[in-house]
Scaffold this motif. Structure first.
Motif, PDB file in Angstrom:
ATOM      1  N   GLY A 131      47.848  43.751  42.943  1.00 31.17           N
ATOM      2  CA  GLY A 131      48.814  43.884  44.029  1.00 31.17           C
ATOM      3  C   GLY A 131      48.454  42.957  45.173  1.00 31.17           C
TER       4      GLY A 131
ATOM      5  N   ALA B 130      45.584  45.555  38.563  1.00 28.94           N
ATOM      6  CA  ALA B 130      47.006  45.801  38.345  1.00 28.94           C
ATOM      7  C   ALA B 130      47.210  46.975  37.391  1.00 28.94           C
ATOM      8  CB  ALA B 130      47.674  44.550  37.783  1.00 28.94           C
TER       9      ALA B 130
ATOM     10  N   PRO C  16      51.454  39.584  40.503  1.00 26.88           N
ATOM     11  CA  PRO C  16      51.818  40.947  40.085  1.00 26.88           C
ATOM     12  C   PRO C  16      51.100  41.445  38.838  1.00 26.88           C
ATOM     13  CG  PRO C  16      53.766  39.712  40.703  1.00 26.88           C
ATOM     14  CD  PRO C  16      52.634  38.742  40.733  1.00 26.88           C
TER      15      PRO C  16
ATOM     16  N   GLN D   3      51.716  46.891  44.981  1.00 26.60           N
ATOM     17  CA  GLN D   3      52.691  46.205  44.130  1.00 26.60           C
ATOM     18  C   GLN D   3      54.105  46.288  44.696  1.00 26.60           C
ATOM     19  OE1 GLN D   3      51.960  44.222  41.866  1.00 26.60           O
ATOM     20  NE2 GLN D   3      50.421  44.921  40.428  1.00 26.60           N
TER      21      GLN D   3
ATOM     22  N   THR E  85      55.219  44.302  37.076  1.00 29.47           N
ATOM     23  CA  THR E  85      53.989  44.990  37.451  1.00 29.47           C
ATOM     24  C   THR E  85      53.529  45.934  36.342  1.00 29.47           C
ATOM     25  OG1 THR E  85      55.253  46.725  38.547  1.00 29.47           O
ATOM     26  CG2 THR E  85      54.548  44.875  39.890  1.00 29.47           C
TER      27      THR E  85
END
Lengths: 483, 638
Positions: free
Chosen positions: A188, A45, A184, B382, A37
């Motif tokens: 998200g 992201a 990723p 995330q 990430t």
């Protein structure tokens, strides 16, 4: 009077409290990892990673202060010798209490500002000022992803193409259980929930291929429900869209591809559509996919049909099994022979008749498997211009037309796929409707399927008049040969 | 007695003997029930631990095929279910049972037979849910049981039925215990012990019990709906029938988040007892620690949707739940600072219970800080459903709850048994657990940030996840070794007893005022309470003015004056004959009916799993238990 145990402990807990910190320092960020990430390739992201870093460093300061205080106090105020000295019996301090209530509130307020900004930027609809928006419908299936481009009438599976630096607006749904759509490096995740459509958007700002994975536990093959996102340049993306409307070249008669095509039609085509390039095929695929789902859900144990990835231009894909393995002749043959050797739990092996064997392996010789694999790998946009499908005029092969257009719903045997099996249709076509001979009946069934629907079947068949008069006639001739 | 009462025919005589197996089956003694809770839940702890080790063995390397996906899904489902419902909750209940009457100067809980019922229902419920392993069809839909994956369409077989029925049975035990401890703490405190004089562990038990009584019915509602979905084909959550799978998530987490505090508050209570004892100082900011606990218990109801930031509730809902989640970090921080204040300028003895408690603060802080990270929906997008979350809640539940419980075990073992647990083995136990725990769960933070989802039974070898996973697996086995040392310690200490005496730690609270182990009736004489930490201040009267002078912030009264002042405020204690001398103490007699009724409830559960005739078969046991119980006098006439 009380008695104090003689057992005392000289060594310092500091070492053990430091251990996790040391490990933390040893672990560098690894932005190059496939699903990191941190190694972002899109603004969503990146904003999420930036916010994480912001909170992380605040947390790191708090961490060092608190853990440092623990270590300091434990060493500074540890009992020396066996002294039972009583420290001052303080009850507390109201000023301190107020201070350490307010300080966390202030820290959290600092965190809350970018948090709220982020929520409303990322979750309140697609930005309209960053280029032309591409609409995609992503559908989670057990255990693969279907991608539909409604404005381009393109449908594909497990490998999503998007243009670089253009916002992509997703409508996320699921037919079966809850899945979660997650790339990723680009954005998200957002869940794909049955009966509860979700919306999200993302922008890929670097050309490349990115990994995605289902993040919500969805059953036995959850670990193997992955996908790829290919961020193309604008030109490559347009070329890909055009390619998805260009039929593959017909295999040369007698070639392995030709053999594979027939084997595919006989064994695989009731679930996998293989050519959604023609006009109208987008709508048909949606209908077919729905019919497959209805078929499975109406008889989960015994259904011979199940929702399955659309394989149009499968030869251009880079993976099989929903992003599991690199696509090549060897992996594809392994997959066709025994899908569970790659993906335990896959519905294909359980439901397709071709796997109805003692060992579960496909009822196909190695040569046949090889032919199917060769055929699938040959599926790429052909040399014909977009939109020009079977209506090449003159010499049209009815059987080819049947395979590429009809076989996903109709078998040529007695078994029901979506529509009725067509064995013997040549015999009974003439006696279905009073006043219609076989040719008239079959022609009407193709161009106006709603006029007569066989009992027990849903009226879901689309109209096929767009194929052109020559093709319809060729199909009717072919159907009349089915005895 | 001349009143005529209904008499239910007794099938067998009421147990009388204080020894033997039947004295345990029929016991209503809170200490024995606490011991049984402790032993049974520790056995499930070993089972849940083995499940965890199998998970770690499978994930130790990429593309591992040691355990297939089907068994893996069963393992992680049962690991979570076991650790939450069969380990941390009942281990806390073991402490409640043992300590609450002792800490408040009572002779038992308010409803001793109901207390026995709680234990037996817990035991049978835990066996019921694990019986699924024997059938080969263990639950495999996750401890969170998300619909529609937990419905029969996508999850045929009996596994999830065992799970949901088992949870409903266990809920009966929890609710009964929660009510019992609320009534006990509110009504049975020793004379003079007002609410701001009760020990902090008792406070946390009270708050936890309120949460249990409010939260478990929510789970019961969801559970009964899911059960009827599965057994009778209703469509509460079944999306194929138009049911709403998101509704399940709301109800489950409306239970599930208070549940987190049900798991952690007892451990916070334990730590709040251990730290002052071994720093030889009172708890810093007692009213603030109490109030922070109450605020956590209250605000715990307004944060459930932070488990659902990716479900698509929209930016407004995510904003609200993000803010409420961040706010709940404030009272948590207040507790941590007060613990540090307790240690500050103390005379700190670093023995095993203290090491566990200090480690609790250190590890829980890490779990709290990572919690703030996913309180922010953009970063949670995330982290949700990745190993980052796994790391977070293990830092809270292992680094928090479990370390707290181990601290409590070492701290109160001398009170429970009369002898110490071995200190050297204790240190080894602590050190191995800390090394193993951190090696196991710290790397999961970066696994999550590197995009590894939870609940996947295997992963590809090109993801960069192998080193961290291997480290985590090695850590898991080191942690298990630490637990093994604990088990060895229990047996070693039993065979090589070092007697502790009544008050080995110079304790602060009333349980240290009675003998170790305490007599059946707990206290020969019910204590009269004047102060917070009454036992301590009576041992160290010279410290009274230090504490109370600071508290009231007024001119220093002499110790004697203060004594008078406090005494004046005491309610007049009526000298009932029960409270004087051994002969007059009446304890409730033993009873088999809680056991019989619990057995009936378990059969009822089994009936929903198997068939209606078994449901019918449960009715006689339930009626027998209920009627026998209601007509049985607390004490048989002599």
């Amino acid at each position: 009077m009380h008695r104090v145990s003689k057992l005392s402990f000289p060594f310092r807990p500091a070492l053990f409290l430091l251990a996790p910190m040391a490990i933390a320092l040893l672990a560098a960020c690894t932005p190059d990892n496939a699903q990191s990430t941190f190694g972002t390739a899109g603004p969503v992201a990146k904003d999420q990673a930036d916010l994480f870093n912001f909170i992380f460093w605040i947390a790191a300061i708090v961490f060092i202060l608190v853990e440092g205080a623990i270590i300091y106090i434990a060493i500074r105020y540890r009992r020396r010798s066996d002294s039972d000295k009583l420290p001052h019996q303080t009850h507390g301090n109201d000023r301190l209490e107020i201070t350490w209530t307010i300080i966390p509130v202030l820290i959290l307020a600092v965190i809350a500002v970018p948090t709220l900004t982020g929520i409303w930027e990322q979750q309140n609809g697609v930005p309209q000022d960053q280029g032309e928006v591409l609409n995609v419908e992503a559908i989670g299936h057990q255990w693969w992803f279907e991608f539909r481009y409604p404005n381009h009438e393109v449908v594909t599976s497990n490998e999503l193409h998007i243009p670089v630096n253009r916002p992509v607006a997703f409508k996320l749904t699921s037919e079966d259980v809850i899945h979660s759509f997650w790339v990723p490096k680009i954005a998200g995740k957002v869940d794909m929930v049955p009966l509860n459509d979700n919306y999200m958007w993302m922008i890929g700002d670097e050309v490349g291929e990115y990994y995605g994975q289902c993040a919500e536990f969805c059953g036995i093959a959850h670990a193997h429900m992955r996908f790829r996102v290919i961020v193309d340049t604008e030109e490559d993306f347009q070329a890909w869209i055009n390619g998805m409307h260009t039929a593959p070249d017909a295999p040369v008669a007698g070639s392995p591809e030709a053999s594979g095509k027939n084997l595919f039609a006989a064994n695989c085509s009731s679930c996998h559509t293989v050519d959604s390039t023609a006009p109208g095929s987008y709508a048909r695929e949606i209908t077919s996919q729905q019919a497959r789902w209805n078929g499975w859900i109406s008889d989960i144990e015994n259904s011979g049909i199940v929702s399955a990835p659309n394989l149009t231009h499968f030869g251009t894909h880079s993976t099989i099994g929903a992003g599991l393995k690199d696509l090549n002749q060897a992996t594809l043959e392994q997959w066709i022979t025994n899908p569970e050797s790659i993906k335990i739990g896959t519905r294909m092996q359980k439901h397709a008749a071709v796997y109805d064997t003692a060992d579960g392996n496909a009822k196909l010789s190695p040569a046949e498997v090889s032919d199917i694999a060769t055929y699938l790998l040959s599926l790429k946009p052909g040399s014909a211009p977009a939109g020009a499908v079977a209506d090449a005029g003159g010499d049209v092969d009815g059987e080819d037309l049947f395979v590429s257009n009809c076989a996903s719903c109709h078998s040529t045997g007695d078994d029901t796929v979506v529509g009725p099996g067509l064995a013997g249709i040549g015999d009974r076509a003439g006696s279905r409707v009073a006043g219609q001979d076989a040719t008239m009946y079959l022609k009407e069934s193709l161009t106006d399927p709603g006029a007569f629907v066989v009992d027990g079947f849903p009226a879901v068949m689309p109209e096929w008049g767009h194929l052109g008069v020559d093709s319809i006639e060729a199909l009717v001739d072919y159907l009349k040969t089915l005895k | 007695m001349t009143t005529k009462s209904l008499k239910f025919p007794q099938a067998f005589p009421r147990p009388k003997s204080p020894n033997g197996i039947w004295s345990w089956v029929g016991t209503v003694d809170h200490k024995r029930i606490g011991t049984m809770y402790g032993i049974v839940s520790f056995m499930w702890f070993i089972v849940g631990g083995i499940e965890a080790l199998m998970i770690r063995a499978q994930l130790a390397s990429a593309e591992n095929d040691l355990i297939g996906p089907d068994a893996y899904n069963q393992l992680f489902t049962m690991h979570g279910t076991t650790m939450v419902f069969l380990v941390i909750m009942p281990l806390s209940a073991a402490f409640f049972n043992w300590l609450i009457p002792l800490q408040i100067g009572a002779r038992d809980v308010a409803f001793p037979r109901l207390n026995a019922l709680s234990f037996w229902v817990f035991l049978f419920g835990s066996i019921l849910i694990n019986f699924s392993w024997v059938t080969g069809d263990a639950p495999n839909g996750g401890w969170f049981g998300y619909a529609p994956n937990s419905g029969t369409t996508f999850n045929p077989g009996l596994g999830m039925t065992y799970w949901v029925v088992g949870l409903n049975v266990l809920g009966v035990a929890s609710i009964a215990a929660g009510l019992n401890f609320i009534v006990t703490i509110l009504n049975m405190r020793a004379p003079g012990m007002d609410m701001f004089k009760i020990p902090i562990f008792t406070w946390m038990t009270l708050i936890t019990s309120v949460l249990i009584v409010l939260a478990m019915p929510v789970l019961a509602v969801a559970g009964i709906q899911l059960m009827t979905d599965r057994v009778y084909g209703t469509h509460f959550f079944n999306s194929l029938g138009g049911g709403d799978p998101v509704m399940w998530q709301h109800i489950f987490w409306l239970f599930g988040h208070p549940e987190v505090y049900i798991l952690i508050l007892p451990a916070m209570g334990i730590v709040s007892e251990v730290l002052p004892t071994f720093a030889r100082k009172p708890l810093f900011g007692y009213p603030f620690v109490v109030f922070a606990g109450a605020v956590i218990g209250f605000m715990g109801w307004f944060v459930w949707s932070h488990h659902m930031f990716t479900v698509g509730l929209g930016p407004a809902a995510n904003t609200a739940f993000s803010i409420s989640t961040m706010l709940i970090a404030v009272p948590t921080g207040v507790k941590i600072f007060n613990w540090l204040g307790t240690l500050w300028a103390g005379n700190i003895r670093l023995n095993t219970p203290m090491l566990f408690s200090i480690s609790f603060i250190a590890m829980f802080t890490i779990g709290g800080l990572s919690g703030v990270m996913h309180a922010s929906p953009p970063t949670d997008a995330q982290q949700q459903d990745t190993y980052f979350i796994v790391a977070h809640f293990h830092y809270v539940l292992v680094g928090g709850a479990l370390l707290g419980i181990f601290s409590g075990i070492y701290f109160w073992w001398p009170k429970f048994t009369g002898y110490f647990l071995n200190e050297k083995l204790g240190i080894a136990n602590w050190a191995l657990m800390m090394i193993g725990f951190n090696l196991q769960f710290a790397p999961m933070h970066w696994l999550g940030m590197d995009g590894m989802p939870r609940r996947i039974y295997t992963y590809a070898d090109n993801m960069g996840w192998e080193t961290s996973n291997l480290a985590a697996s090695v850590g898991g086995f080191i942690l298990a070794l630490g637990i093994l040392i604990f088990i060895i310690n229990v047996f070693y200490s039993k065979m090589n007893k070092v007697m502790a005496g009544d008050d080995p730690w110079d304790g602060r609270t009333l349980e240290w005022a009675t003998s170790s182990p305490p007599p059946v009736h707990d206290f020969d004489e019910i204590p009269q309470v004047q102060y917070r930490d009454d036992f301590w201040f009576k041992k160290h009267p010279e410290t009274i003015s230090e504490y109370y002078h600071d508290e009231h912030d007024q001119a220093v009264p002499s110790g004697a004056q203060l004594d008078d002042e406090v005494e004046e405020a005491l309610p007049v204690v009526s000298g009932g004959s029960d409270d004087h001398g051994h002969g007059g103490i009446h304890l409730p007699d033993m009873s088999y009916y809680p056991f019989i009724l619990s057995f009936g409830i378990a059969i009822l559960g089994a009936g929903f799993i198997t068939n209606t005739y078994v449901v019918g078969a449960s009715v006689p046991f339930i009626l027998w238990g209920l009627l026998g119980w209601s007509m049985e006098p607390v004490n048989d006439p002599e």
